[in-house]
Design a protein around this motif. Structure first.
Motif, PDB file in Angstrom:
ATOM      1  N   GLN A  65      71.565  57.458  77.647  1.00  0.00           N
ATOM      2  CA  GLN A  65      70.254  56.724  78.306  1.00  0.00           C
ATOM      3  C   GLN A  65      69.387  57.595  79.219  1.00  0.00           C
ATOM      4  O   GLN A  65      68.347  57.328  79.332  1.00  0.00           O
ATOM      5  CB  GLN A  65      70.857  55.678  78.996  1.00  0.00           C
ATOM      6  N   VAL A  68      67.027  58.788  76.653  1.00  0.00           N
ATOM      7  CA  VAL A  68      66.056  57.469  76.322  1.00  0.00           C
ATOM      8  C   VAL A  68      65.026  57.475  77.438  1.00  0.00           C
ATOM      9  O   VAL A  68      63.970  57.517  77.105  1.00  0.00           O
ATOM     10  CB  VAL A  68      67.033  56.512  76.045  1.00  0.00           C
ATOM     11  N   THR A  72      61.064  58.268  76.707  1.00  0.00           N
ATOM     12  CA  THR A  72      60.433  57.040  76.680  1.00  0.00           C
ATOM     13  C   THR A  72      59.406  57.381  77.509  1.00  0.00           C
ATOM     14  O   THR A  72      58.006  56.966  77.102  1.00  0.00           O
ATOM     15  CB  THR A  72      61.159  55.901  77.200  1.00  0.00           C
ATOM     16  N   SER A 126      68.428  60.292  66.899  1.00  0.00           N
ATOM     17  CA  SER A 126      68.654  59.364  67.892  1.00  0.00           C
ATOM     18  C   SER A 126      67.059  59.331  68.427  1.00  0.00           C
ATOM     19  O   SER A 126      66.316  58.314  68.978  1.00  0.00           O
ATOM     20  CB  SER A 126      69.418  59.112  68.940  1.00  0.00           C
ATOM     21  N   ARG A 129      64.773  57.643  66.224  1.00  0.00           N
ATOM     22  CA  ARG A 129      64.826  56.322  65.892  1.00  0.00           C
ATOM     23  C   ARG A 129      64.385  55.538  67.461  1.00  0.00           C
ATOM     24  O   ARG A 129      64.099  54.552  67.589  1.00  0.00           O
ATOM     25  CB  ARG A 129      66.421  55.770  65.687  1.00  0.00           C
ATOM     26  N   LEU A 130      64.157  56.437  68.435  1.00  0.00           N
ATOM     27  CA  LEU A 130      63.561  55.877  69.692  1.00  0.00           C
ATOM     28  C   LEU A 130      62.043  55.727  69.230  1.00  0.00           C
ATOM     29  O   LEU A 130      61.367  54.886  70.143  1.00  0.00           O
ATOM     30  CB  LEU A 130      63.775  56.955  70.679  1.00  0.00           C
ATOM     31  N   PRO A 607      72.413  54.798  72.298  1.00  0.00           N
ATOM     32  CA  PRO A 607      71.155  53.880  72.195  1.00  0.00           C
ATOM     33  C   PRO A 607      71.316  53.237  70.887  1.00  0.00           C
ATOM     34  O   PRO A 607      70.680  52.096  70.600  1.00  0.00           O
ATOM     35  CB  PRO A 607      69.933  54.808  72.191  1.00  0.00           C
ATOM     36  N   TYR A 611      69.257  50.124  68.842  1.00  0.00           N
ATOM     37  CA  TYR A 611      68.626  50.252  67.944  1.00  0.00           C
ATOM     38  C   TYR A 611      68.957  49.269  66.781  1.00  0.00           C
ATOM     39  O   TYR A 611      67.849  48.620  66.052  1.00  0.00           O
ATOM     40  CB  TYR A 611      68.599  51.675  67.176  1.00  0.00           C
ATOM     41  N   ALA A 616      64.333  49.773  69.266  1.00  0.00           N
ATOM     42  CA  ALA A 616      64.295  50.609  70.057  1.00  0.00           C
ATOM     43  C   ALA A 616      63.078  50.247  71.123  1.00  0.00           C
ATOM     44  O   ALA A 616      63.042  50.596  72.341  1.00  0.00           O
ATOM     45  CB  ALA A 616      63.802  52.029  69.274  1.00  0.00           C
ATOM     46  N   ARG A 620      63.332  50.609  74.909  1.00  0.00           N
ATOM     47  CA  ARG A 620      62.133  51.389  75.841  1.00  0.00           C
ATOM     48  C   ARG A 620      61.611  50.639  76.748  1.00  0.00           C
ATOM     49  O   ARG A 620      61.322  50.977  77.936  1.00  0.00           O
ATOM     50  CB  ARG A 620      60.967  51.837  74.666  1.00  0.00           C
TER      51      ARG A 620
END
Length: 846
Positions: A65, A68, A72, A126, A129-130, A607, A611, A616, A620
């Motif tokens: 995270q 992420v 983000t 990942s 996919r974000l 994450p 997803y 995502a 986000r």
RNA sequence: GCCCGGGUGGUGGAAUCGGUAGACACGGAGGCCUCAAAAGCCUUUGCUCUCACGGGCGUGCGGGUUCGAGUCCCGCCCCGGGCACCA
């Protein structure tokens, strides 16, 4: 029939399908690829270059995270600046050398490269996919031989320039494992995490980079940087510039040695009642008398097992932390002999490794003096009523011979002048900053490219022979010893200078070396004969927006700044490029159960589970909305509910954007046509919605500029809520469309997949949302015609009234005093004072 | 220990320059819709006293400055980051 699988599916918000579609499209179309300008093209480019960079990650497996959150924010910046018309460079790579892969190798016997490559693949997936947007053509990995080659070439340039040198330095040595340990591998009680043996310090000859040469420039350079103030403060303190004096004292009864000390308070010299040297000081042996040998040896043994952190601590029993040498120095100011002690809190690495102690003006010295029963002589008159122990403030000098009567500042100068006149000392600036020790006794790092020859000594590997790459056929011993040190094929080589048998350096470089120049390689990863071209670096650098964790506030950011200056000085980077990162943003950390989320703590939340469920975009949005980006996030059992809430909100946007919103008015007339409003158009409702829309544009733009993402999301939620309530108020189709169109544009950098899909469905003929210009508010909708003013009596709110924004002080006060509720609150009392601060408030004091 | 941050409703947070504490959400309560549920929608929700009108209290703790303090100053407590070989 549409060939679009997502459009063909269903009208419900299916995040997984939408996200897969757009991720593929961005990759296939190279949406976020950006080329370097061809020769001479820079002048004509209509898009200003803008470099957004997130700290490249250590590949520990699938994103956690913290990643992420970081990516983000970075992706938001990339898309936001792109929509604002910039040519945005958005690269990514992997900090792929490091201890965890080596530890895994020791455990399993597999080569660290295998782990690392697998983990990079997972992490990459990942990130894709974000929905993060990168120019993947520019990807770099620090363990890639192409990259290592240039890390090594840079090392050699530093060597040539005198910026790299060898010296002895202590390492953590585990006698059980027969190997060097990282600080992280030493437990709090000073034992080895693997064997449990007590770790000791041992001197090894190691490589250093001369970062201290740049101490002043590193300090001054901070001024021009748009960095968080707290990071600058931490860096300043880390450099720790202090002005003072260095002087030499004779040793009583000896003429074969003398003791040199550094002090920031030369004015207090007359109050010196003892001196202290570091346990590693070269004179320890010389100064220790036979009678004191036993106590001193006992102390030295104890110190060998204590970390610097514990040594610098002011906790702990001082009686166990010092020992008398048996020798005396002569205080040159008054000719008196003073005892010389050894104490662990004096470090050899700072100043001269020896201090004069003035207990009256330094609390640490005072505490030590109390324990060892040493005298205290005040040299600064403390203020009237002073009850403390050591006094380190301003005042008039006393008991100080020729300094008596001077102020502290004057006395400092006078004391230094006197030292210089006697030829025993001088003005001196000291830094807390130490040179950067780059040697690591490990396998999974970039080898230091030198060989040692009996005849020629240390010889650099010629640039044409780079990179020096570690062999594949290695055996990892469970001790943790680097396989390079016992791999004969690697170790044994010939001297590049004389051709005789020679041995390679088996130490590798600190991974902070790799991360100190990767942002330059991103500018020009295709460069074949230099680490990067000067033109490309000059075009993109410095990084316009650097984003990473606050935990890097000191080390990584200091090393990278040093590298920039050094690369510039050795001619590899443009001469004027002295700072790598113009704007820095440090995000907070993800905490779980009170400590930072990290693989080593085992508290990761992948994450992928989001997803596959909420998508995502929802994840986000959660990271943007949960709190200020700079603050830490506590990840707990309630977090999933918040993520669910974000997903519900996106469902609301979806229904609004795709025109299938359920009207908010309950009743039998509910139908799907409600987003196509009826004929009865309410002009007030239109104006109100358009005002909200344009004010939201202004607020969100401002919030994105100042890293207030959570309030930007709140503003979008308000606009969404108002759009829904407008459905019930007979708003015109035109006004509603403007609100929704704007909402989607503002969401585009935050939840890119949802925004792209909704936009495409709504405006099938238009170019994709991410190539739209960022909206600009219409000033006619920003004007405010009335505001609410608070009326207080003695600071307590008693009423509120509507006033014009430009209402005058007198009128505001008059209107406030005329209010019936104020009359009641005053209860007949006469106002003593009326503070009128229109249009915010009026405060009546009685 | 030293350096740097942080502490606001049941929860995440808002308050951008010393001027309405609690925006926006989560959770809770009530309602609409439904055979029922899910989803969705509406209302409400800091604590407390009061039938109500209305009042009192409230931003970790203790002081202070100010007409006015979440915000500034002093002293504490607690939590987190960094401390040079985790990255």
């Amino acid at each position: 029939m549409s060939a679009d699988p997502v459009a063909a599916e269903t009208d419900a918000y299916d995040a997984a399908a939408v996200e897969e579609k757009w991720q593929r499209q961005w990759l296939d179309r190279g949406t976020y690829q950006v080329d370097n300008p061809a020769d001479g093209e820079q002048e004509t480019s209509q898009h200003a270059p803008y470099y957004v960079l997130c700290m490249y990650p250590y590949p520990s497996g699938p994103a956690h995270q913290g990643h992420v959150r970081n990516y983000t924010f970075g992706d938001l910046a990339v898309r936001f600046r792109t929509m604002q018309g910039k040519a945005v460079l958005s690269p990514i790579g992997f900090d792929s050398f490091g201890l965890p892969a080596e530890n895994a190798a020791i455990k399993s016997g597999r080569h660290p490269r295998e782990f690392t490559d697998e983990r990079i693949a997972e992490l990459k997936e990942s990130l894709v996919r974000l929905g993060a947007s990168y120019d993947w053509r520019r990807e770099v990995r620090s363990h890639d031989p192409e990259y290592m080659k240039w890390s090594q070439a840079i090392f050699l340039r530093f060597l040539e320039a005198g910026l790299a040198y060898r010296a002895n330095a202590p390492v953590n040595w585990c006698p059980g494992c027969q190997t060097v340990l990282a600080n992280e591998q030493v437990l709090a009680d000073g034992t080895c995490e693997r064997s449990g043996d007590t770790v000791v310090k041992r001197d090894l000859e190691q490589w250093f980079f001369r970062i201290t040469r740049y101490a002043d420039e590193l300090l001054e350079g901070l001024e021009e940087l748009e960095w968080p103030e707290r990071v600058k403060i931490m860096q300043r303190n880390w450099i720790g510039r202090s002005e003072g004096a260095e002087f030499t004292m004779e040793i009583e009864g000896r003429d074969d040695c003398a003791l040199t000390v550094f002090t920031t308070r030369p004015d207090t010299s007359f109050g010196m009642t003892y001196a202290v040297i570091a346990p590693e000081h070269p004179l320890v042996d010389v100064l220790t008398t036979e009678g004191q040998r036993a106590v001193v040896d006992e102390l030295l043994e104890r110190v060998a097992a204590v970390s610097d952190i514990d040594r610098l601590s002011t906790e702990g029993e001082l009686s166990k932390r010092g020992a008398f040498t048996g020798s005396y120095a002569i205080n040159p100011f008054n000719g008196r002999p003073i005892p010389i002690y050894i104490a662990d809190y004096v470090l050899m690495g700072y100043g001269t490794g020896a201090i004069m102690a003035v207990p009256a003006e330094d609390q640490r010295d005072y505490d030590f003096a109390t324990v060892y029963d040493l005298p205290v002589i005040r040299t600064v008159q403390p203020p009237e009523g002073w009850e403390g122990e050591a006094y380190s403030g301003e005042g008039v000098k006393v008991n100080s011979g020729f300094l008596d009567g001077l102020e502290v500042g004057e006395a400092k100068a006078a004391a230094i002048d006197w030292l210089e006149s006697q030829g025993i000392g001088q003005r001196k600036v000291n830094y807390r900053l130490r040179d950067w020790l780059v040697s690591r006794q490990r396998f999974w790092g970039c080898p230091i490219p030198v060989v040692y020859c009996d005849a020629c000594g240390m010889v650099p590997v010629p640039e044409g022979d780079l990179p020096v790459v570690a062999p594949d056929d290695v055996e990892f011993r469970p001790t943790g010893e680097s396989p390079l040190s016992y791999h004969d094929g690697f170790r044994n080589t010939t001297c590049p200078s004389c051709g005789m048998a020679a041995v390679r350096e088996t130490d590798t470089m600190d991974t902070f070396v790799d991360s100190s120049w990767y942002f330059l390689r991103f500018c020009d990863p295709w460069s074949r004969d230099t680490p990067f071209s000067q033109e490309a670096a000059g075009y993109w650098m410095p990084v316009d927006q650097y984003i990473g964790g606050i935990e890097h506030a000191i080390l990584h950011l200091m090393y990278a700044r040093f590298f920039m200056k050094a690369l510039s000085d050795v001619g590899l980077a443009p001469p004027s490029l002295r700072e790598p990162f113009s704007r820095l943003f440090t995000q907070g950390m993800i905490r779980m159960g009170g400590s930072k989320m990290s693989k080593s703590k085992g508290n990761l939340v992948a994450p992928s589970r989001y997803y596959e469920t909420v998508g995502a975009d929802s994840l986000r949005l959660f990271h943007l909305f949960v709190g200020p980006p700079a603050d830490d996030v506590d990840w707990d059992e309630k977090t999933d509910e918040l993520i669910e809430g974000c997903h519900r909100y996106l469902g609301r946007v979806w229904r609004l954007g795709t025109g299938i919103a359920t009207p908010t008015r309950p009743g039998p007339e509910v139908d799907q046509a409600a987003t196509r409003p009826g004929p009865e158009v309410d002009q007030a409702a239109d104006r109100s919605l358009l005002q909200k829309t344009h004010r939201t544009v202004a607020k969100v733009t401002d919030d994105l500029e100042r890293w207030s993402y959570n309030t930007a999301v709140a503003a979008l939620m308000e606009l969404t809520n108002e759009s829904y309530s407008s459905l019930r108020k007979g708003v015109s189709e035109r006004a509603l469309d403007e609100a929704i169109r704007t909402l989607l544009l503002l969401l585009a950098p935050m939840t890119p997949h949802l925004a792209a899909e909704t936009w495409e469905r709504r405006y099938p003929e238009a170019p994709p949302i991410h190539s739209q210009p960022w909206p600009v508010p219409d000033p006619t909708y920003l004007a405010v015609d009335s505001v609410i003013m608070v009326v207080q009596v003695n600071g307590k709110v008693r009423d509120r009234i509507d006033v014009a924004p430009d209402v005058g002080e007198d009128e505001a006060a008059e209107r406030a005093l005329a209010l019936p509720r104020i009359a009641v609150a005053l209860a007949g009392a006469t106002p003593k004072k009326v503070i009128s601060r229109p249009p915010k408030l009026v405060n009546i004091v009685v």
